[in-house]
Design a protein around this motif. Structure first.
Motif, short mmCIF file in Angstrom:
data_model
loop_
_atom_site.label_atom_id
_atom_site.label_comp_id
_atom_site.label_asym_id
_atom_site.label_seq_id
_atom_site.Cartn_x
_atom_site.Cartn_y
_atom_site.Cartn_z
N THR A 2 21.70 -3.00 88.34
CA THR A 2 22.52 -2.30 88.21
C THR A 2 22.35 -1.31 89.30
OG1 THR A 2 23.33 -0.01 87.20
CG2 THR A 2 20.84 -0.78 87.44
N ASN A 3 23.27 -0.88 89.06
CA ASN A 3 23.89 -0.47 90.87
C ASN A 3 23.58 1.10 91.19
OD1 ASN A 3 23.52 -2.37 92.24
ND2 ASN A 3 25.58 -3.09 91.53
N SER A 4 23.27 1.44 89.80
CA SER A 4 23.29 3.53 89.83
C SER A 4 21.76 4.09 90.02
CB SER A 4 23.62 4.07 88.51
OG SER A 4 23.66 5.04 88.19
N LEU A 5 21.85 4.77 90.99
CA LEU A 5 20.72 5.52 90.89
C LEU A 5 19.97 6.26 89.86
CD1 LEU A 5 20.66 6.08 94.63
CD2 LEU A 5 19.64 4.19 94.17
N ASP A 6 20.34 6.10 88.64
CA ASP A 6 19.63 7.18 87.66
C ASP A 6 18.46 7.73 87.16
OD1 ASP A 6 22.65 8.69 87.93
OD2 ASP A 6 23.29 7.62 86.93
N ALA A 7 18.47 5.49 87.38
CA ALA A 7 17.04 5.03 86.71
C ALA A 7 15.24 5.75 87.64
CB ALA A 7 17.15 3.64 86.64
N VAL A 8 16.27 5.76 88.53
CA VAL A 8 15.08 6.37 89.56
C VAL A 8 14.77 7.19 90.06
CG1 VAL A 8 14.51 3.70 90.34
CG2 VAL A 8 16.42 4.51 91.89
N ALA A 9 15.72 8.18 89.89
CA ALA A 9 16.19 9.92 90.13
C ALA A 9 15.00 10.21 89.69
CB ALA A 9 17.64 9.63 90.32
N GLU A 10 14.88 10.74 88.64
CA GLU A 10 13.77 11.31 88.27
C GLU A 10 12.18 10.68 87.98
OE1 GLU A 10 14.91 14.22 87.77
OE2 GLU A 10 16.44 13.94 88.39
N ALA A 11 12.27 9.74 89.04
CA ALA A 11 10.82 8.83 88.62
C ALA A 11 10.01 9.55 89.80
CB ALA A 11 11.01 7.03 88.41
N ASP A 12 8.60 9.65 89.27
CA ASP A 12 7.87 10.16 89.90
C ASP A 12 7.65 8.93 91.16
OD1 ASP A 12 7.37 12.67 88.93
OD2 ASP A 12 6.22 12.29 88.03
N VAL A 14 8.06 4.36 92.57
CA VAL A 14 9.34 4.00 92.62
C VAL A 14 9.06 2.47 93.61
CG1 VAL A 14 11.00 3.08 93.63
CG2 VAL A 14 11.58 5.54 93.19
N LEU A 15 8.90 1.84 92.57
CA LEU A 15 8.67 0.63 93.65
C LEU A 15 9.96 0.00 94.52
CD1 LEU A 15 6.42 -1.54 93.60
CD2 LEU A 15 8.12 -3.39 91.73
N LEU A 16 9.73 0.46 95.61
CA LEU A 16 10.93 0.17 96.57
C LEU A 16 10.62 -1.82 97.10
CD1 LEU A 16 12.94 0.33 99.22
CD2 LEU A 16 10.86 1.07 100.43
N THR A 17 11.68 -2.92 97.14
CA THR A 17 11.08 -3.88 97.44
C THR A 17 12.09 -4.31 99.15
OG1 THR A 17 10.37 -4.36 94.86
CG2 THR A 17 11.38 -6.49 96.58
N THR A 18 10.97 -4.98 99.47
CA THR A 18 11.72 -5.41 100.64
C THR A 18 11.46 -6.67 101.37
OG1 THR A 18 10.13 -5.28 102.19
CG2 THR A 18 12.38 -2.91 101.86
N SER A 67 0.49 2.96 90.21
CA SER A 67 0.03 1.75 91.44
C SER A 67 1.15 0.63 91.27
CB SER A 67 -0.98 1.12 89.86
OG SER A 67 -1.14 0.50 89.18
N GLY A 68 2.01 0.68 90.73
CA GLY A 68 3.31 -0.31 91.36
C GLY A 68 3.47 -1.07 89.94
N LYS A 69 3.05 -0.59 88.73
CA LYS A 69 3.53 -1.43 87.74
C LYS A 69 5.02 -1.35 87.17
CE LYS A 69 2.69 -2.85 82.99
NZ LYS A 69 1.45 -1.80 81.83
N PRO A 70 5.86 -1.56 87.41
CA PRO A 70 7.57 -1.86 87.34
C PRO A 70 7.90 -1.57 85.80
CG PRO A 70 6.74 -4.20 87.54
CD PRO A 70 5.74 -3.10 87.93
N ARG A 71 9.09 -0.40 85.71
CA ARG A 71 9.60 -0.58 84.33
C ARG A 71 10.16 -0.02 84.49
NH1 ARG A 71 5.13 4.06 84.94
NH2 ARG A 71 6.85 6.06 85.83
#
Length: 127
Positions: A2-12, A14-18, A67-71
């Protein structure tokens, strides 16, 4: 994806992948804060993720544990390294969101590395 930041905006966290030169994804769990439809993170200036972003601004984001476990959903975006003024604004936003640990971690980082030792990253969702 998805391309909306809503899902990550409130997360404590975030898994940033480069992405490496060969396209291999490298994920890092980070604090993040949103403002005006963009997401902001803060990291050490000479980190590998900064080097990868200088070469390739494509990123993905996903809510995760400390710890980086994605959800949750994966969001595609582009990262942009900020100047000193932008980085200071990111520090301010992080202090406000992480009101207890944020000020302590940022103070410790400033004492250890100086203000130029860290950099803010602005992430915009992919169009």
């Amino acid at each position: 994806m998805t391309n909306s930041l809503d899902a990550v905006a409130e997360a404590d966290y975030v898994l940033l992948t480069t992405f490496r030169k060969d396209g291999t994804p490298v994920g890092t769990a980070m604090w993040a804060v949103s403002e005006n439809g963009k997401l902001y993170v803060w990291t050490v200036t000479d980190s590998w993720k900064v080097k990868r972003l200088r070469r390739n601004p494509a990123v993905t984001l996903q809510p995760c544990s400390a710890s980086g476990k994605p959800r949750g959903a994966v969001i595609e975006g582009t990262g942009r390294l900020l100047d000193a003024e932008g980085t200071e604004h990111v520090r301010k936003l992080l202090r406000r969101k992480y009101w207890l640990t944020g000020p302590l971690v940022i103070l410790g980082s400033n004492l250890r590395r100086g203000k130029s030792g860290t950099i803010g990253i602005e992430i915009s969702p992919a169009a």
